[in-house]
Design a protein around this motif. Structure first.
Motif, PDB file in Angstrom:
ATOM      1  N   ALA A  95       0.812  -1.222   0.000  1.00 29.12           N
ATOM      2  CA  ALA A  95       0.000   0.000   0.000  1.00 29.12           C
ATOM      3  C   ALA A  95       0.843   1.268   0.000  1.00 29.12           C
ATOM      4  CB  ALA A  95      -0.939   0.006   1.202  1.00 29.12           C
ATOM      5  N   GLN A  96       2.168   1.143   0.186  1.00 30.07           N
ATOM      6  CA  GLN A  96       3.063   2.300   0.116  1.00 30.07           C
ATOM      7  C   GLN A  96       3.767   2.399  -1.235  1.00 30.07           C
ATOM      8  OE1 GLN A  96       3.032   0.297   3.119  1.00 30.07           O
ATOM      9  NE2 GLN A  96       1.554   1.863   3.706  1.00 30.07           N
ATOM     10  N   GLY A  97       3.507   1.444  -2.134  1.00 25.42           N
ATOM     11  CA  GLY A  97       4.130   1.474  -3.447  1.00 25.42           C
ATOM     12  C   GLY A  97       5.434   0.720  -3.535  1.00 25.42           C
ATOM     13  N   THR A  98       5.816  -0.020  -2.504  1.00 25.47           N
ATOM     14  CA  THR A  98       7.053  -0.798  -2.523  1.00 25.47           C
ATOM     15  C   THR A  98       6.822  -2.114  -3.253  1.00 25.47           C
ATOM     16  OG1 THR A  98       7.801   0.147  -0.432  1.00 25.47           O
ATOM     17  CG2 THR A  98       8.814  -1.929  -1.123  1.00 25.47           C
ATOM     18  N   VAL A  99       7.663  -2.407  -4.245  1.00 23.42           N
ATOM     19  CA  VAL A  99       7.520  -3.637  -5.033  1.00 23.42           C
ATOM     20  C   VAL A  99       7.865  -4.842  -4.157  1.00 23.42           C
ATOM     21  CG1 VAL A  99       8.325  -4.919  -7.045  1.00 23.42           C
ATOM     22  CG2 VAL A  99       8.057  -2.433  -7.174  1.00 23.42           C
ATOM     23  N   LEU A 100       6.918  -5.793  -4.083  1.00 26.40           N
ATOM     24  CA  LEU A 100       7.108  -6.996  -3.276  1.00 26.40           C
ATOM     25  C   LEU A 100       7.514  -8.188  -4.123  1.00 26.40           C
ATOM     26  CD1 LEU A 100       3.883  -6.706  -1.072  1.00 26.40           C
ATOM     27  CD2 LEU A 100       6.194  -6.020  -0.428  1.00 26.40           C
ATOM     28  N   HIS A 101       6.973  -8.285  -5.347  1.00 26.62           N
ATOM     29  CA  HIS A 101       7.159  -9.506  -6.145  1.00 26.62           C
ATOM     30  C   HIS A 101       6.946  -9.160  -7.609  1.00 26.62           C
ATOM     31  CE1 HIS A 101       7.295 -13.666  -7.183  1.00 26.62           C
ATOM     32  NE2 HIS A 101       6.000 -13.787  -7.437  1.00 26.62           N
ATOM     33  N   THR A 102       7.741  -9.770  -8.500  1.00 29.35           N
ATOM     34  CA  THR A 102       7.570  -9.573  -9.934  1.00 29.35           C
ATOM     35  C   THR A 102       7.718 -10.901 -10.661  1.00 29.35           C
ATOM     36  OG1 THR A 102       9.934  -9.145 -10.337  1.00 29.35           O
ATOM     37  CG2 THR A 102       8.543  -7.237  -9.831  1.00 29.35           C
ATOM     38  N   LYS A 128       8.575   8.306  -7.972  1.00 28.86           N
ATOM     39  CA  LYS A 128       8.774   8.086  -9.408  1.00 28.86           C
ATOM     40  C   LYS A 128       7.874   8.945 -10.283  1.00 28.86           C
ATOM     41  CE  LYS A 128      11.705   4.602  -8.854  1.00 28.86           C
ATOM     42  NZ  LYS A 128      11.695   4.545  -7.389  1.00 28.86           N
ATOM     43  N   GLY A 129       7.193   9.913  -9.692  1.00 25.52           N
ATOM     44  CA  GLY A 129       6.325  10.749 -10.505  1.00 25.52           C
ATOM     45  C   GLY A 129       5.087   9.996 -10.959  1.00 25.52           C
ATOM     46  N   THR A 130       4.415  10.525 -11.974  1.00 24.64           N
ATOM     47  CA  THR A 130       3.206   9.886 -12.498  1.00 24.64           C
ATOM     48  C   THR A 130       3.552   8.510 -13.071  1.00 24.64           C
ATOM     49  OG1 THR A 130       2.271  12.034 -13.049  1.00 24.64           O
ATOM     50  CG2 THR A 130       1.300  10.107 -14.129  1.00 24.64           C
ATOM     51  N   ASN A 131       2.936   7.476 -12.551  1.00 26.17           N
ATOM     52  CA  ASN A 131       3.061   6.115 -13.075  1.00 26.17           C
ATOM     53  C   ASN A 131       1.827   5.368 -12.626  1.00 26.17           C
ATOM     54  OD1 ASN A 131       3.922   4.072 -10.680  1.00 26.17           O
ATOM     55  ND2 ASN A 131       4.756   6.125 -10.272  1.00 26.17           N
ATOM     56  N   ALA A 132       1.525   4.247 -13.264  1.00 24.62           N
ATOM     57  CA  ALA A 132       0.258   3.564 -12.991  1.00 24.62           C
ATOM     58  C   ALA A 132       0.156   3.121 -11.538  1.00 24.62           C
ATOM     59  CB  ALA A 132       0.098   2.368 -13.932  1.00 24.62           C
ATOM     60  N   ILE A 133       1.248   2.613 -10.966  1.00 28.64           N
ATOM     61  CA  ILE A 133       1.207   2.127  -9.585  1.00 28.64           C
ATOM     62  C   ILE A 133       0.951   3.278  -8.619  1.00 28.64           C
ATOM     63  CG2 ILE A 133       2.580   1.092  -7.738  1.00 28.64           C
ATOM     64  CD1 ILE A 133       4.027  -0.545  -9.926  1.00 28.64           C
TER      65      ILE A 133
END
Length: 716
Positions: A95-102, A128-133
């Motif tokens: 919920a903070q935008g930190t990538v957990l898994h890819t 990271k500015g405007t991005n979908a996530i």
């Protein structure tokens, strides 16, 4: 499945095909995001911050979101089969935008790694500015950001489709995202992402309420059992406990509004009718009506015995009328809502402790004694200082006395706050935690106090309730209160004095009833003298100040380590060898309980079912630290004063946490000196210093920048 690949003219963003109304809405969403980014001081041509979290911090984030990752993993693999060989990848964030898994195509994963689309990176808008996530997190809506619509030019080779994931109570869990090369945009990607997010949400809802009555419905009976069905959960008191997103769309109300409904007010049915329907063999869906009169087909379902599902709703008396369940509305509310919301921060490695403590809130089994487990009791493992803290807290429970928890980073201040909440009369209401150091200064006011529609550029269409209003009836935990900006300290003081909140852009005050717990590692007394913290706010927060001892000051490390291990390995808990325990007792633990938990978690995994944890199972960086000089391991200088006695643990805290060393230095000064010493030993390498100290890079930046006499570490 066939997809249409559209090529883009170089240098020009491709406008994804959509209806004119949808295009206008999306264009407005992107424009508002760009305005927010500009207001945050971001530059379109600057190189974004690609530095991922430290390994230990990533482990903490993954531990906090383990359930989300477990539920999302199979859905991500299924989604991958739909987009394979499309130069794309699937990303799960918290919920903070930190990538957990890819997961994704190997060739694109390698390319994406260059812009930090990898575990540990943060893709919130402020990073990271405007991005979908990041934009989906802020707007709380599915978001597509294509090519040069990204605020930062470095990300313009991407096309991203993201959908937020919510729990049944409307709390944000994280974001599911598909990112690919912008030259291979697929129209159907967003639809796949949205459906996948709904699958995760539905799994979460089913897991949360396995022992509750669930009503599956849709206006067309053939859609029941598909991803388009609405699901509403009803509790023992007849109230709606939660719903999935499809249910909210069909009902046309917000989560807060739906949860104000009962079985009767939402579907116009009775307990007797539901009871009889569940007992009927091969029953067809019930034809009921929503509050606005629209007909829907409803299929009640119960995973367990019907009598358990309907307990509290009243007997199924023959001929009971439509309001038969209204008499049950005074029954005790379902206790499951008292559990921490998913994504809330829990002391890393002690998530099991919080789960065991929260387990006391669940309803007891038939015939079992109705004793609720004590959160404070769980924290007692034999240390006299902790025992003294717990004893004092028990004496002020439910007395409307604000509590201030002092202690070094990693000592478990939030876990103690949760234990206080759980043992209080407010346990059935919300526990809302706000980290004053992690929220950008430009957003913290809106986050705390809420705002009205149109209060500022980028504000949500219907405004937002602030965290203080969310805590109404429950407990507000203000972590790192010493990092709150000065102007907000004045507003918070007014809220605490008047017990009311005025959202940004509004003239209406909202009364609130909250218990306040503050926490900090800073010496507030000294900050008051320097004019960095308001004295009147300090005394408003400091009804009772208690100090959590650092791990090196406690004498219960063996018992605490074994308890953490039992939480990590409840089935086959390994023993800790005498040699390893000796290492633990002579180590200074600069990261305190958080660091101990991370070391034990790694050791438990490395032991892989072996009966004993030995030196071979310990992390290499921990073993390296053991070989370093003691001065590099201690968070205080060698001249620091000894730990205070148990009976005076909070006397030091009440003085603002100032521990005077032999050279009359304060705790903060000694801490900064130690950080600078380790940083010098690492030739200014922030990452290496953070590993040696067991704290994050951000903590090092914050501590050194706080001291005006120290150089900016960014120049180191």
């Amino acid at each position: 499945m066939q997809t249409r690949t559209t090529k883009e003219t170089p240098g020009k963003a491709l406008a994804p095909a959509t209806g004119s109304a949808g295009a206008d809405s999306r264009r407005a969403l992107i424009e508002e995001s760009h305005q927010r980014c500009a207001a945050l001081g971001l530059s379109r041509i600057e190189r974004p911050d690609y530095e991922p979290l430290m390994r230990s911090d990533l482990a903490i984030a993954r531990e906090r979101n383990r359930r989300l990752s477990d539920r999302a993993a199979p859905v991500m693999e299924m989604l991958l089969e739909q987009i394979v060989n499309t130069h794309s990848m699937i990303v799960l964030t918290d919920a903070q935008g930190t990538v957990l898994h890819t997961v994704g195509d190997d060739d694109f994963l390698e390319r994406a790694g260059k812009v930090a689309l990898a575990p540990g990176a943060n893709w919130a808008e402020h990073s990271k500015g405007t991005n979908a996530i990041g934009t989906a997190l802020f707007a709380e809506t599915p978001t597509l950001v294509h090519a040069s619509e990204h605020f930062m030019h470095a990300n313009s080779f991407l096309t991203c489709s993201a959908a937020p994931i919510f729990d049944p109570r409307g709390n944000m869990l994280g974001v599911l995202d598909v990112t690919g090369d912008h030259r291979s945009y697929h129209q159907h990607t967003m639809g796949l992402v949205r459906m996948s997010a709904r699958m995760i949400e539905n799994h979460w809802l089913t897991d949360d309420y396995t022992d509750r009555l669930r009503l599956h419905f849709h206006s067309r009976s053939e859609f029941i059992g598909t991803l388009l069905e609405g699901i509403v959960v009803v509790g023992p008191d007849g109230r709606v406990l939660g719903a999935n997103r499809s249910a909210l769309d069909q009902i046309g109300q917000s989560m807060a509004a739906v949860r104000n409904h009962s079985l009767t007010s939402l579907f116009g049915t009775s307990t007797a009718a539901v009871h009889d329907h569940l007992r009927s063999p091969l029953a067809l869906p019930m034809l009921l009506h929503l509050p606005d009169g629209r007909p829907v087909h409803v299929s009640p379902r119960a995973s367990g015995p019907v009598s358990v599902m309907l307990r509290g709703l009243g007997p199924a008396a023959p001929g009971a009328g439509p309001g038969a369940d209204d008499a049950a509305l005074a029954a005790p509310a379902a206790r499951r809502d008292a559990l921490p919301a998913p994504g809330d921060a829990v002391a890393p490695g002690l998530a099991a402790a919080a789960a065991i403590a929260a387990g006391g809130l669940r309803e007891p089994a038939e015939g079992a004694p109705a004793r609720r487990a004590s959160g404070l009791e769980f924290l007692q493992t034999g240390d006299p200082q902790v025992e003294a803290v717990v004893g004092k807290l028990r004496r002020v429970l439910n007395r409307d006395i604000p509590i201030l928890i002092l202690g070094e980073t990693g000592t478990g201040k939030e876990l103690l706050a949760r234990a206080i909440h759980q043992d209080s009369e407010r346990a059935k209401q919300a526990f809302v935690a706000v980290n004053c150091a992690s929220i950008p200064e430009t957003l913290i006011e809106a986050e705390l106090f809420g705002y009205e529609e149109g209060a500022f550029t980028g504000a949500k269409r219907k405004g937002s309730h602030g965290r203080i209003v969310q805590a109404n009836g429950g407990t507000l935990f203000l972590d790192e209160i010493g990092d709150m900006p000065g102007p907000l300290q004045a507003r918070l003081l007014r809220v605490l004095q008047e017990r009311s909140v005025t959202p940004l852009g509004s003239h209406k005050t909202i009364p609130v009833d909250i218990a306040v717990i503050g926490a900090t590692h800073r010496p507030l007394r000294e900050m008051i003298e320097r004019g960095q913290f308001r004295e009147d706010l300090y005394y408003r927060l400091n009804g009772l100040a208690v100090r959590l001892p650092a791990l090196r000051e406690r004498n219960d490390l063996p018992a605490l380590a074994r308890r953490i291990l039992r939480g990590e390995c409840p089935q086959h808990t390994p023993e800790i060898s005498p040699a390893v325990m000796t290492m633990f007792t002579r180590y200074r633990w600069p990261g305190n309980v958080r660091q101990l938990a991370n070391v034990l978690r790694t050791a438990a995994v490395m032991a892989a079912g072996e009966p004993q944890i030995t030196e071979a199972h310990l992390p290499d960086d921990f073993l390296d630290d053991l070989q370093r000089p003691a001065a590099a391991l201690a968070p205080l200088s060698a001249a620091a004063a000894p730990a205070p006695a148990a009976g005076r643990a909070d006397d030091t805290a009440a003085a603002g946490g100032a521990v005077v060393a032999g050279n009359a230095r304060t705790l903060q000064e000694a801490e900064i000196a130690m950080i600078q010493q380790v940083l010098d030993a690492c030739d200014g390498n922030i990452s290496e210093a953070s590993k040696r100290l067991g704290i994050s890079r951000n903590t090092i930046y914050r501590k050194l920048r706080w001291n005006p006499d120290r150089p900016d570490p960014a120049r180191a």
